[in-house]
Design a protein around this motif. Structure first.
Motif, PDB file in Angstrom:
ATOM      1  N   LEU A 102     -14.213  -1.150   0.643  1.00 60.18           N
ATOM      2  CA  LEU A 102     -14.057  -0.819   2.063  1.00 60.18           C
ATOM      3  C   LEU A 102     -13.864  -2.066   2.932  1.00 60.18           C
ATOM      4  CD1 LEU A 102     -15.119   1.967   1.057  1.00 60.18           C
ATOM      5  CD2 LEU A 102     -16.215   2.191   3.285  1.00 60.18           C
ATOM      6  N   SER A 103     -13.489  -3.177   2.334  1.00 64.19           N
ATOM      7  CA  SER A 103     -13.409  -4.431   3.093  1.00 64.19           C
ATOM      8  C   SER A 103     -12.085  -4.619   3.810  1.00 64.19           C
ATOM      9  CB  SER A 103     -13.630  -5.618   2.141  1.00 64.19           C
ATOM     10  OG  SER A 103     -12.600  -5.656   1.163  1.00 64.19           O
ATOM     11  N   ILE A 104     -11.108  -3.733   3.570  1.00 64.73           N
ATOM     12  CA  ILE A 104      -9.750  -3.997   4.046  1.00 64.73           C
ATOM     13  C   ILE A 104      -9.471  -3.441   5.437  1.00 64.73           C
ATOM     14  CG2 ILE A 104      -8.862  -4.102   1.693  1.00 64.73           C
ATOM     15  CD1 ILE A 104      -7.775  -1.306   2.032  1.00 64.73           C
ATOM     16  N   ALA A 105     -10.473  -2.826   6.083  1.00 63.43           N
ATOM     17  CA  ALA A 105     -10.223  -2.216   7.396  1.00 63.43           C
ATOM     18  C   ALA A 105      -9.627  -3.191   8.407  1.00 63.43           C
ATOM     19  CB  ALA A 105     -11.508  -1.595   7.940  1.00 63.43           C
ATOM     20  N   PRO A 106     -10.134  -4.431   8.537  1.00 61.56           N
ATOM     21  CA  PRO A 106      -9.559  -5.326   9.548  1.00 61.56           C
ATOM     22  C   PRO A 106      -8.176  -5.861   9.178  1.00 61.56           C
ATOM     23  CG  PRO A 106     -11.797  -5.991   8.932  1.00 61.56           C
ATOM     24  CD  PRO A 106     -11.322  -5.020   7.913  1.00 61.56           C
ATOM     25  N   ILE A 107      -7.790  -5.722   7.907  1.00 63.54           N
ATOM     26  CA  ILE A 107      -6.518  -6.318   7.488  1.00 63.54           C
ATOM     27  C   ILE A 107      -5.441  -5.263   7.243  1.00 63.54           C
ATOM     28  CG2 ILE A 107      -7.593  -8.387   6.543  1.00 63.54           C
ATOM     29  CD1 ILE A 107      -7.373  -7.206   3.765  1.00 63.54           C
ATOM     30  N   PHE A 108      -5.640  -4.064   7.802  1.00 60.61           N
ATOM     31  CA  PHE A 108      -4.593  -3.049   7.706  1.00 60.61           C
ATOM     32  C   PHE A 108      -3.245  -3.564   8.219  1.00 60.61           C
ATOM     33  CE2 PHE A 108      -7.756   0.742   7.697  1.00 60.61           C
ATOM     34  CZ  PHE A 108      -7.798   0.708   6.323  1.00 60.61           C
ATOM     35  N   PRO A 109      -3.210  -4.298   9.353  1.00 57.47           N
ATOM     36  CA  PRO A 109      -1.896  -4.788   9.812  1.00 57.47           C
ATOM     37  C   PRO A 109      -1.190  -5.675   8.783  1.00 57.47           C
ATOM     38  CG  PRO A 109      -3.501  -4.943  11.587  1.00 57.47           C
ATOM     39  CD  PRO A 109      -4.267  -4.580  10.350  1.00 57.47           C
ATOM     40  N   GLN A 110      -1.924  -6.579   8.125  1.00 60.89           N
ATOM     41  CA  GLN A 110      -1.314  -7.430   7.103  1.00 60.89           C
ATOM     42  C   GLN A 110      -0.856  -6.612   5.898  1.00 60.89           C
ATOM     43  OE1 GLN A 110      -4.082  -8.128   8.870  1.00 60.89           O
ATOM     44  NE2 GLN A 110      -4.609 -10.314   8.793  1.00 60.89           N
ATOM     45  N   LEU A 111      -1.652  -5.608   5.513  1.00 60.57           N
ATOM     46  CA  LEU A 111      -1.267  -4.758   4.385  1.00 60.57           C
ATOM     47  C   LEU A 111      -0.006  -3.953   4.708  1.00 60.57           C
ATOM     48  CD1 LEU A 111      -4.813  -3.467   3.340  1.00 60.57           C
ATOM     49  CD2 LEU A 111      -3.378  -5.046   2.051  1.00 60.57           C
ATOM     50  N   SER A 384      -9.423  -0.870  13.355  1.00 65.04           N
ATOM     51  CA  SER A 384      -8.131  -1.546  13.523  1.00 65.04           C
ATOM     52  C   SER A 384      -7.164  -0.696  14.344  1.00 65.04           C
ATOM     53  CB  SER A 384      -7.509  -1.861  12.164  1.00 65.04           C
ATOM     54  OG  SER A 384      -8.165  -2.948  11.551  1.00 65.04           O
ATOM     55  N   GLN A 385      -7.209   0.617  14.127  1.00 69.30           N
ATOM     56  CA  GLN A 385      -6.328   1.521  14.860  1.00 69.30           C
ATOM     57  C   GLN A 385      -6.561   1.413  16.371  1.00 69.30           C
ATOM     58  OE1 GLN A 385      -6.688   5.543  13.529  1.00 69.30           O
ATOM     59  NE2 GLN A 385      -5.013   6.328  14.803  1.00 69.30           N
ATOM     60  N   TYR A 386      -7.809   1.178  16.767  1.00 68.37           N
ATOM     61  CA  TYR A 386      -8.130   1.106  18.193  1.00 68.37           C
ATOM     62  C   TYR A 386      -8.031  -0.310  18.744  1.00 68.37           C
ATOM     63  CZ  TYR A 386     -10.757   1.519  22.565  1.00 68.37           C
ATOM     64  OH  TYR A 386     -11.132   1.469  23.881  1.00 68.37           O
ATOM     65  N   PHE A 387      -8.712  -1.261  18.101  1.00 72.55           N
ATOM     66  CA  PHE A 387      -8.823  -2.601  18.680  1.00 72.55           C
ATOM     67  C   PHE A 387      -7.589  -3.472  18.441  1.00 72.55           C
ATOM     68  CE2 PHE A 387     -13.459  -1.607  18.366  1.00 72.55           C
ATOM     69  CZ  PHE A 387     -13.744  -1.727  19.711  1.00 72.55           C
ATOM     70  N   ALA A 388      -6.771  -3.147  17.415  1.00 73.66           N
ATOM     71  CA  ALA A 388      -5.561  -3.953  17.183  1.00 73.66           C
ATOM     72  C   ALA A 388      -4.377  -3.473  18.018  1.00 73.66           C
ATOM     73  CB  ALA A 388      -5.194  -3.922  15.698  1.00 73.66           C
ATOM     74  N   ALA A 389      -4.537  -2.304  18.653  1.00 73.68           N
ATOM     75  CA  ALA A 389      -3.451  -1.736  19.454  1.00 73.68           C
ATOM     76  C   ALA A 389      -3.594  -2.163  20.916  1.00 73.68           C
ATOM     77  CB  ALA A 389      -3.479  -0.215  19.334  1.00 73.68           C
ATOM     78  N   PRO A 390      -2.543  -2.031  21.714  1.00 72.57           N
ATOM     79  CA  PRO A 390      -2.646  -2.305  23.154  1.00 72.57           C
ATOM     80  C   PRO A 390      -3.704  -1.368  23.777  1.00 72.57           C
ATOM     81  CG  PRO A 390      -0.355  -2.128  22.486  1.00 72.57           C
ATOM     82  CD  PRO A 390      -1.182  -1.672  21.326  1.00 72.57           C
ATOM     83  N   PRO A 391      -4.446  -1.792  24.786  1.00 72.70           N
ATOM     84  CA  PRO A 391      -4.285  -3.063  25.518  1.00 72.70           C
ATOM     85  C   PRO A 391      -5.089  -4.224  24.939  1.00 72.70           C
ATOM     86  CG  PRO A 391      -5.915  -1.700  26.601  1.00 72.70           C
ATOM     87  CD  PRO A 391      -5.445  -0.905  25.410  1.00 72.70           C
ATOM     88  N   PHE A 392      -5.798  -4.013  23.780  1.00 75.28           N
ATOM     89  CA  PHE A 392      -6.707  -5.052  23.286  1.00 75.28           C
ATOM     90  C   PHE A 392      -5.978  -6.103  22.450  1.00 75.28           C
ATOM     91  CE2 PHE A 392      -9.184  -1.124  23.822  1.00 75.28           C
ATOM     92  CZ  PHE A 392     -10.138  -1.566  24.716  1.00 75.28           C
ATOM     93  N   GLY A 400     -13.116  -7.923  12.493  1.00 75.02           N
ATOM     94  CA  GLY A 400     -14.095  -8.071  11.415  1.00 75.02           C
ATOM     95  C   GLY A 400     -15.485  -8.388  11.946  1.00 75.02           C
ATOM     96  N   PHE A 401     -15.569  -9.228  12.970  1.00 75.85           N
ATOM     97  CA  PHE A 401     -16.867  -9.614  13.510  1.00 75.85           C
ATOM     98  C   PHE A 401     -17.578  -8.454  14.210  1.00 75.85           C
ATOM     99  CE2 PHE A 401     -15.370 -14.243  13.660  1.00 75.85           C
ATOM    100  CZ  PHE A 401     -16.099 -14.562  12.516  1.00 75.85           C
ATOM    101  N   PHE A 402     -16.837  -7.431  14.640  1.00 72.87           N
ATOM    102  CA  PHE A 402     -17.485  -6.281  15.266  1.00 72.87           C
ATOM    103  C   PHE A 402     -18.444  -5.589  14.293  1.00 72.87           C
ATOM    104  CE2 PHE A 402     -13.680  -5.654  18.337  1.00 72.87           C
ATOM    105  CZ  PHE A 402     -14.252  -6.563  19.219  1.00 72.87           C
TER     106      PHE A 402
END
Length: 574
Positions: A102-111, A384-392, A400-402
């Motif tokens: 379950l470690s890949i959640a923050p790296i979905f954009p790279q994947l 990632s779906q929420y925090f990697a998208a606009p406006p954040f 990851g730090f969250f």
């Protein structure tokens, strides 16, 4: 409750023969004197009149449950060093095997970028690993009960090591998915093996504490993985994160090879003793008999007129001279244990988890653990779906730090759930004349259900209305960590207390239920959010968690009836 005894491989020494005498007769006598039906899971927390049970030391009132044998190599007799060693090794395995899937959640954009897929396709890396992980225990648990815990820990660690290297080298979507499948197969023991190991080496009064520690470290690994994967992917690349996983598994393999002797130990059931024609003697040994140390001093001894040989502190020390001084034998460091009926044992262990689904208490625990864990999974799949998208537009490093908030919540759960559960159980035991039922711990779920509801409200409406990260992470994520460290520990301990001989199979049932739901949740949550927003899926999941936990009211009043339905089941004689 049907007694359970500890035997060495010989099972024919005078002291061992003493352990099986008149146990059933004593059980019936106690039931008559206490005017209560002693079912599997019911525990007598006090000496009863002239019935005195084996204590942990000459100065302690704590009864040892189950009764250890007089063998130096019995894991219950091991000294603190070896008990600490096996608990440390098994905890490291649980942590490391939970760290990757379950470690890949923050790296979905790279994947998404590397493997040319969409968000739903990237989420399936997690979903498939979860599904395979659950069903892999139909392999690992039968192997652990047939050939021992040691070979399963070593083999599964090697499988995880290989899958980590494969992940680092994967260049296509299908190749990375294959590595995820292999990782799921190898990581299965993280969800089932340590509770069985705790039962092997710890007496009953300490199992609750160590089971809570297990849940915190296992679910903690699911929170720590994203904390590390995000920054590493941003700074040194995803491949190096998987090489870190491989190095971790290699180190743990070496630790287990030298620091984890075999803990599986045969504890004979009275029916087995009768089949072997063992001669009756005088002293009973029963897993139901236990006592608290400090808190029980104000409980009065129940007065009876029964007769039973005195088990004084001196006699106790004579019966088990190795208590707290034992150590593993060379045989316990073999790569695996032999079993003359291996095939039969494996097939039987394949059947037991399915059989347990018909037991209401196991089903209740499975649903509570499954949906409580899915509340944590919601954050893993949506951050990632929420925090990697606009406006954040936060980086994978920040996302990851969250997860530190989830981790802190887990430690709060660790610090509070165990003491609260023990206090509530002890208070109820005092009111019940020193007789403890497993259902007495269920009211301790109430505050954590309320915390779970609060956390889901904050996350769902915070996501939907694009709140700042602070309330979502500090309150919502922390509440998720608190409840996922508490509700599963309380519910699963209730099930294990009711069906102790099949603790491993209980966790297989729980894990399969949890991971099938987790896989399905991972399949539909992303498109559901895209279509309807964050509130409907998250609040629906929250309502289901509340529903399953609310069934605890029924089990609090009628749980003993459910246990009576299965009191003659063969699961109590394994």
């Amino acid at each position: 409750m049907t007694p359970e005894f500890s035997f060495s491989s010989r099972a024919d020494t005078p002291n061992e023969l003493l352990l099986i005498n008149n146990a059933v007769q004593v059980l019936h006598q106690l039931e008559q004197e206490l005017n209560v039906k002693i079912l599997p899971g019911t525990e007598i927390m006090l000496d009863v009149g002239s019935h005195h049970f084996v204590k942990s030391s000459a100065t302690s009132d704590r009864v040892l449950v189950p009764q250890p044998s007089d063998n130096e190599h019995d894991p219950l007799n091991w000294n603190r060093f070896w008990k600490f060693s096996v608990i440390t090794c098994s905890t490291m395995v649980s942590f490391a095997q939970g760290f990757g899937p379950l470690s890949i959640a923050p790296i979905f954009p790279q994947l998404i970028e590397k493997y040319d897929t969409d968000l739903a396709g990237a989420v399936q890396f997690t979903g498939v690993a979860i599904l395979v992980l659950g069903f892999s225990n139909f392999i690992w648990v039968p192997l652990s009960t047939t050939f021992g815990r040691r070979p399963v820990l070593l083999a599964s660690t090697l499988v995880c090591l290989g899958s980590s290297i494969w992940r680092a080298q994967a260049q296509t979507y299908s190749s990375f998915m294959g590595a995820c499948v292999l990782n799921g197969i190898g990581a299965g023991p993280a969800e089932t093996l340590q509770p069985a190991i705790i039962t092997d080496v710890m007496f009953l009064d300490r199992r609750g504490v160590w089971n809570t520690v297990y849940f915190v470290f296992y679910f903690g690994s699911l929170a720590v993985g994203p904390i590390i994967s995000g920054p590493m992917a941003s700074s040194v690349g995803m491949a190096n994160f998987w090489y870190l996983n491989a190095a971790m598994h290699a180190f743990i393999f070496i630790c287990c090879l030298f620091g984890f002797p075999e803990t599986k130990w045969h504890r004979m059931h009275p029916d087995e003793a009768r089949r072997k024609g063992l001669t009756p003697s005088h002293q009973p040994s029963d897993e139901k008999f236990t006592s608290e140390n400090a808190e029980n001093k104000d409980l009065e001894t129940i007065t009876t007129t029964g007769a039973m040989p005195d088990l004084s502190h001196t006699a106790t020390a004579t019966r088990d001279p190795w208590l707290g001084r034992g150590k593993p034998s060379k045989q316990q460091f073999k790569l695996w244990s032999t079993n003359p009926h291996a095939l039969k044992a494996v097939f039987y262990d394949l059947w037991i988890p399915w059989k347990l689904f018909a037991f209401p208490i196991v089903e209740f625990a499975s649903f509570v653990v499954s949906w409580s864990a899915s509340s944590f999974l919601t954050l893993n799949l949506t951050q990632s779906q929420y925090f990697a998208a606009p406006p954040f537009l936060y980086s994978s490093n920040s996302i990851g730090f969250f997860n530190f908030a989830i981790l802190m919540g887990m430690f709060i759960g660790l610090a509070t759930a165990g003491p609260l559960s023990d206090w509530i159980s002890m208070r109820a035991t005092r009111k019940n004349r020193g007789i403890r039922e497993p259902e007495m711990r269920l009211p301790s779920m109430i505050p954590y259900v309320l915390i779970m509801i609060l956390g889901n409200f904050i996350v769902a409406f915070g996501y939907q209305n694009q709140w700042d990260w602070k309330p979502i992470v500090i309150i919502g994520y922390t509440c998720a960590g608190i409840q996922v460290a508490s509700l599963p520990a309380i519910a699963s301990t209730y099930a294990v207390d009711s069906y102790k001989p099949v603790a491993g199979s209980v966790f297989v049932s729980i894990t399969v239920n949890k991971n099938v739901w987790g896989y399905g949740f991972s399949k539909f949550i992303t498109p559901w959010i895209i279509a309807s927003g964050y509130v409907p899926p998250i609040m629906t999941n929250m309502c289901l968690i509340t529903l399953w936990c609310s069934l605890g009211i029924i089990f609090y009043f009628y749980g003993k009836t459910f246990r009576r339905w299965s009191e003659h089941s063969d699961v109590h004689r394994m």
